[in-house]
Design an enzyme around this catalytic site. Structure first.
Site, PDB file in Angstrom:
ATOM      1  N   GLU A  95     -73.314  14.832 -24.887  1.00  0.00           N
ATOM      2  CA  GLU A  95     -74.548  15.274 -25.626  1.00  0.00           C
ATOM      3  C   GLU A  95     -75.428  15.602 -24.872  1.00  0.00           C
ATOM      4  O   GLU A  95     -76.292  16.520 -25.318  1.00  0.00           O
ATOM      5  CB  GLU A  95     -74.694  14.000 -26.467  1.00  0.00           C
ATOM      6  CG  GLU A  95     -73.780  13.699 -27.340  1.00  0.00           C
ATOM      7  CD  GLU A  95     -73.815  12.213 -28.362  1.00  0.00           C
ATOM      8  OE1 GLU A  95     -73.300  12.208 -29.470  1.00  0.00           O
ATOM      9  OE2 GLU A  95     -74.794  11.507 -27.781  1.00  0.00           O
ATOM     10  N   LYS A  97     -83.013   4.658 -38.356  1.00  0.00           N
ATOM     11  CA  LYS A  97     -82.971   4.918 -36.932  1.00  0.00           C
ATOM     12  C   LYS A  97     -84.416   5.057 -36.417  1.00  0.00           C
ATOM     13  O   LYS A  97     -84.526   5.158 -35.078  1.00  0.00           O
ATOM     14  CB  LYS A  97     -82.191   6.171 -36.939  1.00  0.00           C
ATOM     15  CG  LYS A  97     -80.704   6.285 -37.384  1.00  0.00           C
ATOM     16  CD  LYS A  97     -79.801   5.303 -36.714  1.00  0.00           C
ATOM     17  CE  LYS A  97     -78.277   5.574 -37.056  1.00  0.00           C
ATOM     18  NZ  LYS A  97     -77.652   6.524 -36.921  1.00  0.00           N
TER      19      LYS A  97
HETATM   20  C1  5RP Z   1     -72.769   9.392 -30.173  1.00  0.00           C
HETATM   21  C2  5RP Z   1     -74.144   9.415 -30.614  1.00  0.00           C
HETATM   22  C3  5RP Z   1     -74.403   9.531 -31.860  1.00  0.00           C
HETATM   23  O1  5RP Z   1     -75.463  10.324 -32.225  1.00  0.00           O
HETATM   24  C4  5RP Z   1     -74.997   8.202 -32.279  1.00  0.00           C
HETATM   25  O2  5RP Z   1     -74.179   7.048 -32.084  1.00  0.00           O
HETATM   26  C5  5RP Z   1     -75.433   8.069 -33.873  1.00  0.00           C
HETATM   27  O3  5RP Z   1     -74.184   8.000 -34.585  1.00  0.00           O
HETATM   28  P1  5RP Z   1     -73.945   7.867 -35.870  1.00  0.00           P
HETATM   29  O4  5RP Z   1     -74.633   8.966 -36.769  1.00  0.00           O
HETATM   30  O5  5RP Z   1     -72.664   7.292 -36.325  1.00  0.00           O
HETATM   31  O6  5RP Z   1     -75.068   6.705 -36.467  1.00  0.00           O
HETATM   32  O7  5RP Z   1     -75.125   9.189 -29.704  1.00  0.00           O
HETATM   33  O8  5RP Z   1     -72.517   9.144 -28.781  1.00  0.00           O
END
Ligand code: 5RP
Length: 225
Positions: free
Chosen positions: A103, A121
């Site tokens: 990422e 978030k």
């Molecule tokens: C994966 C990530 C995801 O973007 C993060 O964990 C958010 O995940 P979700 O959309 O399932 O809440 O960094 O490595």
């Protein structure tokens, strides 16, 4: 409105941010999965996508989007991904799904990072979510001691290997006063591949899912860095 509906809402809004005829960067996680589903009807007008994980690559291919290796691509105009936490300056904690290294690479190679997230978030201060740190296996104990010296409580993510064959240490209790400095410090430890702090290269745009609908924020108006 439940969390899944908020994710679908931001996913649909994010599709509007994807120009036709590009190779798109695509993140990992349940919100990114919703984005891939929402993107499926547009599969024909994209050149393709670069995936931030094997899981995302499989899902993209399943909806008919051609998946490119990053090394085959000259430019990525847009990267769309979720986050575990995002603050007012669009700095993030990521890596809950363990895809933090790819990422961070795809984000770095992209001109614009669009973060999609439900409102749970959004935080005032990063650090309630355990900070993921990807490490080379032989460095596990050393890096754990160094993370403890920073005031955190490191916990090995049991039974987990990243797509790169490495381990993830989740760190709770860190005081993240200066996210950019902490990201640089942790990534400077021998054996650390990536810290799940995305502060040096944060998001450029946040699409936040709220009960009142999606809200789009641009970094130029809110970022203090
Ligand atoms: C994966 C990530 C995801 O973007 C993060 O964990 C958010 O995940 P979700 O959309 O399932 O809440 O960094 O490595």
């Amino acid at each position: 409105m439940d969390a899944q509906q908020l994710k679908q809402m931001v996913a649909l809004e994010a599709v509007k941010q994807v120009p036709a005829g590009i190779v798109l960067g695509v993140g990992t996680g349940s919100t990114a999965d919703c984005f891939i589903d929402a993107l499926a009807p547009r599969a024909h007008d994209l050149v393709g996508a670069v995936a931030s994980s094997d899981r995302t690559a499989t899902r993209l291919a399943a909806v008919g989007i051609r998946v490119f290796d990053l090394n085959e691509v000259d430019s990525l105009p847009v990267y769309v991904d979720g986050a575990d936490e995002i603050d007012h300056a669009f700095r993030m904690i990521k890596g809950g799904g363990g895809a933090l290294t790819r990422e961070k690479i795809v984000a770095a190679a992209s001109a614009r990072f669009v973060c999609i997230a439900d409102e749970s978030k959004r935080v005032e201060r990063l650090g309630r979510f355990p900070l993921p740190v990807e490490v080379i296996p032989m460095a596990r104990a050393y890096v754990s001691r160094e993370l403890a010296r920073l005031g955190g409580q490191p916990r090995l993510r049991e039974g987990f290997r990243t797509d790169n064959g490495n381990l993830v240490i989740d760190v709770v209790g860190l005081s993240i006063d200066d996210p950019i400095a902490l990201e640089a410090h942790i990534e400077g430890l021998a054996g650390v591949v990536t810290a799940g702090l995305f502060a040096r290269r944060g998001a450029d745009c946040l699409i936040l899912g709220t009960a009142a609908g999606p809200v789009v924020y641009e970094a130029s108006k809110t970022r203090d860095r």
